[in-house]
Design an enzyme around this catalytic site. Structure first.
Site, PDB file in Angstrom:
ATOM      1  N   ARG A   1     144.554 -23.511  61.540  1.00 62.49           N
ATOM      2  CA  ARG A   1     143.498 -22.676  62.120  1.00 62.49           C
ATOM      3  C   ARG A   1     142.487 -22.370  61.011  1.00 62.49           C
ATOM      4  O   ARG A   1     142.867 -22.197  59.853  1.00 62.49           O
ATOM      5  CB  ARG A   1     144.052 -21.362  62.661  1.00 62.49           C
TER       6      ARG A   1
ATOM      7  N   GLU B   1     134.540 -20.854  64.643  1.00 66.72           N
ATOM      8  CA  GLU B   1     134.214 -21.949  65.566  1.00 66.72           C
ATOM      9  C   GLU B   1     133.391 -21.428  66.729  1.00 66.72           C
ATOM     10  O   GLU B   1     133.636 -20.323  67.209  1.00 66.72           O
ATOM     11  CB  GLU B   1     135.516 -22.574  66.085  1.00 66.72           C
TER      12      GLU B   1
ATOM     13  N   HIS C   1     137.688 -29.441  66.105  1.00 66.85           N
ATOM     14  CA  HIS C   1     138.974 -28.929  66.622  1.00 66.85           C
ATOM     15  C   HIS C   1     139.537 -29.846  67.724  1.00 66.85           C
ATOM     16  O   HIS C   1     139.647 -29.442  68.879  1.00 66.85           O
ATOM     17  CB  HIS C   1     138.804 -27.491  67.157  1.00 66.85           C
TER      18      HIS C   1
HETATM   19  P1  NAP Z   1     155.978 -24.261  64.080  1.00 64.24           P
HETATM   20  O1  NAP Z   1     156.910 -25.341  64.482  1.00 64.24           O
HETATM   21  O2  NAP Z   1     156.279 -22.856  64.490  1.00 64.24           O
HETATM   22  O3  NAP Z   1     155.823 -24.342  62.493  1.00 64.24           O
HETATM   23  C1  NAP Z   1     155.175 -23.389  61.750  1.00 64.24           C
HETATM   24  C2  NAP Z   1     155.658 -23.441  60.301  1.00 64.24           C
HETATM   25  O4  NAP Z   1     154.892 -22.506  59.545  1.00 64.24           O
HETATM   26  C3  NAP Z   1     157.134 -23.092  60.115  1.00 64.24           C
HETATM   27  O5  NAP Z   1     157.711 -24.045  59.265  1.00 64.24           O
HETATM   28  C4  NAP Z   1     157.110 -21.726  59.438  1.00 64.24           C
HETATM   29  O6  NAP Z   1     158.194 -21.657  58.524  1.00 64.24           O
HETATM   30  C5  NAP Z   1     155.756 -21.747  58.720  1.00 64.24           C
HETATM   31  N1  NAP Z   1     155.230 -20.402  58.538  1.00 64.24           N
HETATM   32  C6  NAP Z   1     155.166 -19.379  59.414  1.00 64.24           C
HETATM   33  N2  NAP Z   1     154.658 -18.286  58.835  1.00 64.24           N
HETATM   34  C7  NAP Z   1     154.403 -18.635  57.545  1.00 64.24           C
HETATM   35  C8  NAP Z   1     153.905 -17.925  56.438  1.00 64.24           C
HETATM   36  N3  NAP Z   1     153.607 -16.614  56.518  1.00 64.24           N
HETATM   37  N4  NAP Z   1     153.758 -18.575  55.263  1.00 64.24           N
HETATM   38  C9  NAP Z   1     154.092 -19.878  55.163  1.00 64.24           C
HETATM   39  N5  NAP Z   1     154.592 -20.601  56.187  1.00 64.24           N
HETATM   40  C10 NAP Z   1     154.751 -19.980  57.359  1.00 64.24           C
HETATM   41  O7  NAP Z   1     154.512 -24.556  64.620  1.00 64.24           O
HETATM   42  P2  NAP Z   1     153.826 -25.974  64.934  1.00 64.24           P
HETATM   43  O8  NAP Z   1     154.116 -26.387  66.323  1.00 64.24           O
HETATM   44  O9  NAP Z   1     154.158 -26.898  63.820  1.00 64.24           O
HETATM   45  O10 NAP Z   1     152.275 -25.528  64.887  1.00 64.24           O
HETATM   46  C11 NAP Z   1     151.727 -25.013  63.690  1.00 64.24           C
HETATM   47  C12 NAP Z   1     150.289 -24.534  63.914  1.00 64.24           C
HETATM   48  O11 NAP Z   1     149.420 -25.644  64.046  1.00 64.24           O
HETATM   49  C13 NAP Z   1     150.044 -23.724  65.186  1.00 64.24           C
HETATM   50  O12 NAP Z   1     150.408 -22.376  65.040  1.00 64.24           O
HETATM   51  C14 NAP Z   1     148.568 -23.898  65.422  1.00 64.24           C
HETATM   52  O13 NAP Z   1     147.838 -22.848  64.854  1.00 64.24           O
HETATM   53  C15 NAP Z   1     148.229 -25.193  64.703  1.00 64.24           C
HETATM   54  N6  NAP Z   1     147.780 -26.232  65.659  1.00 64.24           N
HETATM   55  C16 NAP Z   1     146.527 -26.753  65.544  1.00 64.24           C
HETATM   56  C17 NAP Z   1     146.081 -27.730  66.434  1.00 64.24           C
HETATM   57  C18 NAP Z   1     144.720 -28.341  66.318  1.00 64.24           C
HETATM   58  O14 NAP Z   1     144.188 -28.804  67.344  1.00 64.24           O
HETATM   59  N7  NAP Z   1     144.120 -28.411  65.162  1.00 64.24           N
HETATM   60  C19 NAP Z   1     146.923 -28.145  67.467  1.00 64.24           C
HETATM   61  C20 NAP Z   1     148.188 -27.601  67.555  1.00 64.24           C
HETATM   62  C21 NAP Z   1     148.618 -26.636  66.636  1.00 64.24           C
HETATM   63  P3  NAP Z   1     158.849 -20.239  58.081  1.00 64.24           P
HETATM   64  O15 NAP Z   1     159.162 -19.513  59.342  1.00 64.24           O
HETATM   65  O16 NAP Z   1     160.051 -20.609  57.264  1.00 64.24           O
HETATM   66  O17 NAP Z   1     157.811 -19.586  57.252  1.00 64.24           O
END
Ligand code: NAP
Length: 313
Positions: A232, A261, A279
């Site tokens: 994000r 954005e 995005h």
């Molecule tokens: P996920 O499976 O929940 O993975 C998130 C990771 O971030 C986990 O490994 C978590 O590990 C870590 N995390 C959480 N809080 C943190 C912190 N304070 N410091 C460091 N690491 C932290 O989520 P996902 O499905 O991979 O999606 C991740 C993100 O990608 C979404 O939340 C979204 O914002 C973004 N996204 C963007 C697009 C786009 O179109 N560009 C599309 C989809 C998603 P820990 O809990 O061990 O910290």
């Protein structure tokens, strides 16, 4: 279910909109120029919100809808949904995990390649008719570069697997070490950045991660380092990023998301070492349909008293 009111916050996907309209009583928020009036007028009918990564369900909207029962988000990130307010009011929340993971990881790798190999600049060079002799500057190799991933979750792991195929050593930072991971863990993001040539951000936006990429991280990544953000926009302190790129304190950046954005800092437009996307991480026909089906499936499960498919709250 035709009598159940569903509020769609943003015109995002025509398949989703059509299917919602077939199955529920659909309210389209963008059709009104006055949100407050619109919500007041329809407050008793609306029982569900379908939000997106740009407009979700903030506290004000939730408070305005006394019969709201579920927020089904057309995104995996829930930074635009007031989760605490939902918990407080017993409102269920769902998102669209997993189905978008591969596309977002593909986008991240695409950005790394586009920045290092200057693919967009090469394309512009050819289109402008500048290819008269063999004078295009050399670019930078991706294979073997050290890749650091901020947030080794579903998307982070999918990026790591792809980068492994490019023989890249992988390391990561997150709040906890992943016990089943073979990748090197850094409990400190500065150390991760200092030991990475390419830093990819794939963590959620929360109060804790806002501006997680700040001046210190940028300095640690160094003048040859490349930053890729598919998480994000507000994860990055954007003015710091822009000045580091302009002053040559960073090697390049591949950005799918931005702090405000759809506004993108215009200072970046003239920089060939930067690749800018609107995005579109999950933006394929296939994935957007799968996301829409998950949104619909969650709503139907809720109103049929069945278990939610992808519950968050
Ligand atoms: P996920 O499976 O929940 O993975 C998130 C990771 O971030 C986990 O490994 C978590 O590990 C870590 N995390 C959480 N809080 C943190 C912190 N304070 N410091 C460091 N690491 C932290 O989520 P996902 O499905 O991979 O999606 C991740 C993100 O990608 C979404 O939340 C979204 O914002 C973004 N996204 C963007 C697009 C786009 O179109 N560009 C599309 C989809 C998603 P820990 O809990 O061990 O910290």
């Amino acid at each position: 279910m035709e009598s159940i009111g569903v509020l769609l916050t943003y015109q995002m996907n025509s398949y989703l909109e059509e299917e919602l309209a077939k199955r529920f009583k659909l309210f389209r928020l963008w059709e009104s120029s006055n949100k407050e009036e619109f919500l007041t007028k329809n407050s008793n009918s609306i029982q569900a919100i379908v939000g997106t990564s740009s407009i979700g369900a903030d506290a004000e909207t939730i408070e305005a809808l006394p019969n709201l029962k579920i927020v089904s988000s057309f995104s995996v990130g829930l930074d635009k949904v007031d989760l605490d307010k939902c918990r407080e009011k017993g409102i269920r929340v769902t998102n669209t995990p997993d189905v978008l993971t591969e596309d977002v990881a593909d986008t991240a790798i695409g950005l790394v390649l586009a920045v290092l190999r200057r693919l967009c600049e090469c394309d512009r060079y050819v289109r402008k008719g500048l290819w008269k002799k063999w004078d295009f500057q050399l670019t930078t190799k991706f294979t073997g570069k050290s890749v650091g991933i901020v947030g080794l979750g579903r998307i982070g792991l999918a990026i790591a697997k792809r980068a492994e195929a490019f023989s890249c050593p992988i390391s990561y930072y997150s709040r906890s070490e992943k016990q089943d991971s073979k990748y090197k863990y850094y409990p400190n993001i500065i150390d991760l950045a200092a030991n990475s040539q390419v830093l990819v951000i794939a963590c959620p936006l929360t109060e804790e991660t806002h501006h997680i990429i700040n001046r210190e991280v940028i300095e640690a990544l160094g003048p040859k380092g490349v930053l890729v953000n598919i998480g994000r926009g507000p994860l990055v302190d954007e003015p710091e990023l822009v000045s580091a790129l302009l002053e040559g304190r960073m090697g390049g950046a591949g950005l799918d998301v931005f702090e405000h954005e759809p506004n993108v800092p215009e200072q970046l437009f003239g920089l060939d070492k930067v690749v800018l996307l609107p995005h579109v991480g999950s933006g394929t026909w296939e994935t957007r349909k799968d996301m829409a089906d998950l949104v619909l499936g969650n709503l139907e499960a809720y109103f049929l008293n069945k278990p939610l498919l992808t519950p968050v709250v």
